[in-house]
Design a protein around this motif. Structure first.
Motif, short mmCIF file in Angstrom:
data_model
loop_
_atom_site.label_atom_id
_atom_site.label_comp_id
_atom_site.label_asym_id
_atom_site.label_seq_id
_atom_site.Cartn_x
_atom_site.Cartn_y
_atom_site.Cartn_z
N ILE A 1 0.62 -1.08 0.02
CA ILE A 1 -0.01 -0.06 -0.05
C ILE A 1 0.79 1.06 0.11
CG2 ILE A 1 -2.01 -1.27 1.12
CD1 ILE A 1 -1.16 0.10 3.76
N ASP A 2 0.50 2.51 -0.50
CA ASP A 2 1.09 3.64 -0.54
C ASP A 2 0.64 4.64 0.15
OD1 ASP A 2 -0.23 2.75 -2.74
OD2 ASP A 2 0.34 4.43 -4.15
N GLU A 3 -0.27 4.37 1.29
CA GLU A 3 -0.71 5.14 2.45
C GLU A 3 -0.41 4.76 3.54
OE1 GLU A 3 -5.24 5.25 2.19
OE2 GLU A 3 -4.77 3.65 0.61
N PRO A 4 -0.21 5.79 4.56
CA PRO A 4 0.37 5.13 5.86
C PRO A 4 -0.59 4.35 6.56
CG PRO A 4 0.22 7.64 5.73
CD PRO A 4 -0.18 7.10 4.55
N LEU A 5 -1.96 4.38 6.34
CA LEU A 5 -2.88 3.43 7.25
C LEU A 5 -4.11 3.23 6.09
CD1 LEU A 5 -3.49 2.11 10.03
CD2 LEU A 5 -4.85 4.34 10.44
N LYS A 6 -4.50 2.04 6.10
CA LYS A 6 -5.81 1.68 5.32
C LYS A 6 -6.71 0.68 6.08
CE LYS A 6 -6.46 -0.74 0.81
NZ LYS A 6 -7.32 -1.80 1.30
N ARG A 7 -7.68 1.04 6.10
CA ARG A 7 -8.85 0.02 6.63
C ARG A 7 -9.01 -1.19 5.68
NH1 ARG A 7 -13.91 3.35 9.27
NH2 ARG A 7 -12.37 4.47 10.72
N LEU A 8 -9.13 -2.52 6.21
CA LEU A 8 -9.09 -3.47 5.42
C LEU A 8 -10.41 -3.84 4.72
CD1 LEU A 8 -7.07 -6.40 7.46
CD2 LEU A 8 -6.20 -4.92 5.81
N THR A 9 -10.38 -4.12 3.42
CA THR A 9 -11.86 -4.43 2.83
C THR A 9 -12.29 -5.86 3.52
OG1 THR A 9 -10.69 -5.77 1.10
CG2 THR A 9 -10.88 -3.52 0.59
N ARG A 10 -13.44 -6.25 3.21
CA ARG A 10 -13.83 -7.49 3.58
C ARG A 10 -13.08 -8.51 3.30
NH1 ARG A 10 -16.70 -8.96 8.24
NH2 ARG A 10 -16.80 -11.20 8.05
N ALA A 11 -12.71 -8.42 2.12
CA ALA A 11 -11.79 -9.52 1.64
C ALA A 11 -10.62 -9.69 2.04
CB ALA A 11 -11.64 -9.48 -0.20
N GLU A 12 -9.95 -8.68 2.22
CA GLU A 12 -8.76 -8.37 2.96
C GLU A 12 -8.70 -8.99 4.39
OE1 GLU A 12 -6.47 -4.78 0.77
OE2 GLU A 12 -8.00 -4.39 2.27
N TYR A 13 -9.83 -8.35 5.09
CA TYR A 13 -10.13 -8.88 6.53
C TYR A 13 -10.10 -10.47 6.71
CZ TYR A 13 -12.88 -9.30 10.77
OH TYR A 13 -13.10 -9.61 12.35
N ASP A 14 -11.06 -11.07 5.62
CA ASP A 14 -11.13 -12.36 5.68
C ASP A 14 -9.83 -13.26 5.52
OD1 ASP A 14 -13.90 -12.19 6.42
OD2 ASP A 14 -14.50 -12.45 4.37
N GLY A 15 -9.10 -12.57 4.23
CA GLY A 15 -7.90 -13.32 3.99
C GLY A 15 -6.78 -13.31 5.07
N ILE A 16 -6.71 -12.19 5.78
CA ILE A 16 -5.46 -12.32 6.85
C ILE A 16 -6.09 -12.95 8.18
CG2 ILE A 16 -6.23 -10.02 7.83
CD1 ILE A 16 -2.87 -11.46 7.77
N TRP A 17 -7.57 -12.94 8.47
CA TRP A 17 -7.75 -13.66 9.61
C TRP A 17 -7.65 -15.38 9.26
CZ3 TRP A 17 -7.95 -12.84 14.32
CH2 TRP A 17 -8.12 -11.29 14.73
N ARG B 1 -4.08 -2.01 7.62
CA ARG B 1 -2.58 -2.33 7.17
C ARG B 1 -1.89 -1.00 7.37
NH1 ARG B 1 -2.16 -5.50 1.59
NH2 ARG B 1 0.08 -5.45 2.26
N LEU B 2 -0.89 -1.00 7.91
CA LEU B 2 0.24 0.26 8.01
C LEU B 2 1.41 0.28 7.54
CD1 LEU B 2 0.42 2.76 10.40
CD2 LEU B 2 1.56 1.14 11.80
N ARG B 3 1.83 1.07 7.10
CA ARG B 3 3.25 1.46 6.31
C ARG B 3 3.95 1.92 7.52
NH1 ARG B 3 4.31 1.62 0.79
NH2 ARG B 3 6.24 2.66 1.42
N PRO B 4 4.99 1.57 8.24
CA PRO B 4 5.70 2.37 9.25
C PRO B 4 6.79 3.08 8.68
CG PRO B 4 6.07 -0.12 9.47
CD PRO B 4 4.99 0.08 8.55
N GLY C 1 -1.07 7.93 14.53
CA GLY C 1 -1.54 7.23 13.47
C GLY C 1 -1.77 5.68 13.43
N TRP C 2 -1.14 5.09 14.74
CA TRP C 2 -1.44 3.92 14.86
C TRP C 2 -2.75 3.60 15.44
CZ3 TRP C 2 2.94 -0.40 15.11
CH2 TRP C 2 4.00 0.18 14.54
N PRO C 3 -3.88 2.93 14.75
CA PRO C 3 -4.93 2.74 15.29
C PRO C 3 -5.38 2.04 16.71
CG PRO C 3 -4.82 1.22 13.39
CD PRO C 3 -3.53 1.94 13.66
N LEU C 4 -4.39 1.13 17.01
CA LEU C 4 -4.35 0.21 18.25
C LEU C 4 -3.32 0.11 18.95
CD1 LEU C 4 -6.27 -2.88 16.93
CD2 LEU C 4 -7.51 -0.85 18.08
#
Length: 178
Positions: free
Chosen positions: A2-18, A92-95, A115-118
């Motif tokens: 990703i080329d942005e610092p922070l991105k919320r996961l889409t449903r497909a990304e969420y399911d995939g990483i879990w 997803r976070l790009r540190p 910028g870190w959400p958690l």
């Protein structure tokens, strides 16, 4: 990537990483049976009870600083971190992105990265930070009140500071200590 610092996961990304996380770590959410994952080698799981008597949250701030700095330092240029909050929005976070507002202190006495959400501290739910390829990360267990840190490079970066701060090791490489 990703080329942005922070991105919320889409449903497909969420399911995939879990699905990947569960396949690699056998995630077992439970309020009474611990640990909640299969802890890999190398790993260390610390009790978070040392943070209980913490006026001004100085120890908690230090925990967050140490873990976030370790995660950022172990991430390769261009690599994202997965930030998972069980059954909630994940990211997803790009540190490695250039210093911006995301890296300014949030508080005067702590250096917690803006910028870190958690936080890595499991405040009522499972909080999981993972390298993009799952080679290192943290698993915060809210009911065991523990933090598992895994992966050699991350342990090398944070182990001494976390041992001094938290003191009580529950498990090493998934095996009970004591």
């Amino acid at each position: 990537m990703i080329d942005e610092p922070l991105k919320r996961l889409t449903r497909a990304e969420y399911d995939g990483i879990w699905d990947r996380f569960d396949a690699n770590f056998d995630f077992r959410p439970n309020m009474y049976a611990f640990p909640g994952i299969t802890e890999t080698s190398p790993s260390i799981t610390w009790s978070l009870d040392a943070l209980g008597d913490d006026p001004g949250d100085r120890k908690l701030d230090r925990l967050v600083d140490v873990v976030q700095e370790g995660l950022a330092g172990c991430s390769a240029p261009g690599e994202s971190l997965w930030i998972l909050d069980w059954q909630h929005t994940c990211y997803r976070l790009r540190p490695d992105l250039p210093a911006t507002d995301m890296f300014l202190p949030r508080v005067l006495e702590g250096r917690s990265r803006e910028g870190w959400p958690l936080s890595p501290y499991p405040d009522g739910d499972y909080f999981i930070f993972l390298a993009e390829d799952l080679r290192f990360g943290t698993f915060g267990h809210p009911w065991e009140h523990s933090l598992c840190v895994f992966g050699g490079e991350l342990l090398d970066a944070v182990q001494d500071d976390l041992q001094q701060l938290l003191q009580v090791v529950l498990r090493r490489d998934g095996k009970a200590v004591g």
